[in-house]
Write a protein that holds these residues in place. Structure first.
Motif, PDB file in Angstrom:
ATOM      1  N   ALA A   7       0.833  -1.206   0.000  1.00 43.04           N
ATOM      2  CA  ALA A   7       0.000   0.000   0.000  1.00 43.04           C
ATOM      3  C   ALA A   7       0.865   1.253   0.000  1.00 43.04           C
ATOM      4  O   ALA A   7       0.582   2.211  -0.724  1.00 43.04           O
ATOM      5  CB  ALA A   7      -0.926  -0.013   1.215  1.00 43.04           C
ATOM      6  N   SER A  10       2.240   1.822  -3.328  1.00 43.47           N
ATOM      7  CA  SER A  10       1.191   2.271  -4.240  1.00 43.47           C
ATOM      8  C   SER A  10       0.817   3.727  -3.990  1.00 43.47           C
ATOM      9  O   SER A  10       0.110   4.332  -4.797  1.00 43.47           O
ATOM     10  CB  SER A  10      -0.066   1.420  -4.083  1.00 43.47           C
ATOM     11  N   LEU A  12      -0.976   4.742  -1.315  1.00 48.45           N
ATOM     12  CA  LEU A  12      -2.300   4.780  -0.697  1.00 48.45           C
ATOM     13  C   LEU A  12      -2.213   4.361   0.765  1.00 48.45           C
ATOM     14  O   LEU A  12      -1.339   3.576   1.129  1.00 48.45           O
ATOM     15  CB  LEU A  12      -3.254   3.812  -1.412  1.00 48.45           C
ATOM     16  N   TYR A  15      -5.761   1.006   4.423  1.00 50.46           N
ATOM     17  CA  TYR A  15      -7.192   0.693   4.409  1.00 50.46           C
ATOM     18  C   TYR A  15      -7.812   0.974   3.046  1.00 50.46           C
ATOM     19  O   TYR A  15      -8.639   0.207   2.559  1.00 50.46           O
ATOM     20  CB  TYR A  15      -7.916   1.486   5.506  1.00 50.46           C
ATOM     21  N   THR A  16      -7.389   2.063   2.425  1.00 50.62           N
ATOM     22  CA  THR A  16      -7.890   2.382   1.085  1.00 50.62           C
ATOM     23  C   THR A  16      -7.394   1.349   0.077  1.00 50.62           C
ATOM     24  O   THR A  16      -8.158   0.877  -0.779  1.00 50.62           O
ATOM     25  CB  THR A  16      -7.425   3.792   0.663  1.00 50.62           C
ATOM     26  N   TRP A  17      -6.117   0.969   0.172  1.00 49.41           N
ATOM     27  CA  TRP A  17      -5.571  -0.027  -0.745  1.00 49.41           C
ATOM     28  C   TRP A  17      -6.309  -1.353  -0.606  1.00 49.41           C
ATOM     29  O   TRP A  17      -6.645  -1.982  -1.609  1.00 49.41           O
ATOM     30  CB  TRP A  17      -4.073  -0.220  -0.475  1.00 49.41           C
ATOM     31  N   ARG A  18      -6.558  -1.784   0.633  1.00 50.59           N
ATOM     32  CA  ARG A  18      -7.276  -3.048   0.844  1.00 50.59           C
ATOM     33  C   ARG A  18      -8.685  -2.989   0.270  1.00 50.59           C
ATOM     34  O   ARG A  18      -9.171  -3.958  -0.306  1.00 50.59           O
ATOM     35  CB  ARG A  18      -7.334  -3.392   2.333  1.00 50.59           C
ATOM     36  N   ARG A  19      -9.360  -1.850   0.441  1.00 49.08           N
ATOM     37  CA  ARG A  19     -10.725  -1.719  -0.065  1.00 49.08           C
ATOM     38  C   ARG A  19     -10.751  -1.700  -1.595  1.00 49.08           C
ATOM     39  O   ARG A  19     -11.578  -2.347  -2.217  1.00 49.08           O
ATOM     40  CB  ARG A  19     -11.361  -0.448   0.513  1.00 49.08           C
ATOM     41  N   ARG A  20      -9.822  -0.977  -2.209  1.00 45.90           N
ATOM     42  CA  ARG A  20      -9.835  -0.830  -3.657  1.00 45.90           C
ATOM     43  C   ARG A  20      -9.144  -1.977  -4.398  1.00 45.90           C
ATOM     44  O   ARG A  20      -9.603  -2.414  -5.445  1.00 45.90           O
ATOM     45  CB  ARG A  20      -9.148   0.478  -4.066  1.00 45.90           C
ATOM     46  N   HIS A  21      -8.002  -2.420  -3.887  1.00 46.53           N
ATOM     47  CA  HIS A  21      -7.162  -3.347  -4.645  1.00 46.53           C
ATOM     48  C   HIS A  21      -6.892  -4.673  -3.950  1.00 46.53           C
ATOM     49  O   HIS A  21      -6.354  -5.584  -4.581  1.00 46.53           O
ATOM     50  CB  HIS A  21      -5.802  -2.687  -4.949  1.00 46.53           C
ATOM     51  N   ASP A  24      -8.436  -8.081  -5.505  1.00 43.93           N
ATOM     52  CA  ASP A  24      -7.834  -8.402  -6.805  1.00 43.93           C
ATOM     53  C   ASP A  24      -6.374  -8.821  -6.641  1.00 43.93           C
ATOM     54  O   ASP A  24      -5.917  -9.774  -7.282  1.00 43.93           O
ATOM     55  CB  ASP A  24      -7.934  -7.184  -7.733  1.00 43.93           C
TER      56      ASP A  24
END
Length: 187
Positions: A7, A10, A12, A15-21, A24
């Motif tokens: 994260a 990236s 980010l 928490y945002t990285w886990r939610r968005r990416h 996947d």
């Protein structure tokens, strides 16, 4: 790399990285240490995912490198001991203190292999050995008061209050002396 490292790379928050990416990423990049609480990923694969490039094959299945970091469970498996013993050895200085990363202690494969191959094999010889005098059962102690109480029993009826008074002991001790005297075989 951990998910926190990925994260950060990236750009980010985790928490945002886990939610968005996160979902996947986990579907495309295999975890290196399944079953562990802290998931670790191959750095080359994680970097390729971040850049959007083709994900290379994992190098984790290859030969073990001496600088690989091992958790307490992995180090214990190499030494043939429990993970708690690995942590205790690190505390007492029998193993190096290790490296603190991601809130956990890690040891290099080189240091664990050196301990495994050293002459001092403390972990192969646990506990007391056969023939150790400390293994013997404690000797039975004979209380001379039991013989005296048995003689009193032969003379007549005696109770715990009289025994407690005579030997200046508590009621429970007097009961035990009386029970031991009654259990003795008559001579």
């Amino acid at each position: 790399m951990t998910e926190d490292d990925i994260a950060t790379a990236s750009g980010l928050p985790v928490y945002t990285w886990r939610r968005r990416h996160g979902a996947d990423f986990r579907a495309r990049v295999p975890v290196l240490n399944p079953g562990e609480r802290l998931r670790l990923y191959d750095a080359a694969q994680a970097t390729a995912y971040i850049k959007g490039a083709r994900i290379p094959a994992s190098q984790a299945g290859g030969a073990a490198h001496p600088d690989d970091l091992l958790s307490d469970k992995e180090a214990g498996a190499v030494l043939g001991i429990d993970a708690t013993t690995v942590r205790a050895y690190a505390t007492t200085g029998y193993l190096p203190a290790g490296t603190e990363r991601h809130g956990r202690t890690w040891w290099t494969r080189r240091s664990i292999a050196a301990r495994r191959d050293s002459a001092d094999q403390r972990h192969h010889n646990p506990g007391r050995q056969p023939g150790d005098p400390r293994n013997r059962a404690p000797r039975h102690r004979h209380d001379p008061r039991v013989t005296e109480v048995a003689a009193l029993l032969l003379l007549g009826q005696v109770n715990t209050a009289e025994i407690a008074e005579r030997y200046q002991v508590g009621q429970r001790t007097a009961q035990r002396l009386l029970a031991a005297a009654r259990a003795r075989p008559e001579s």
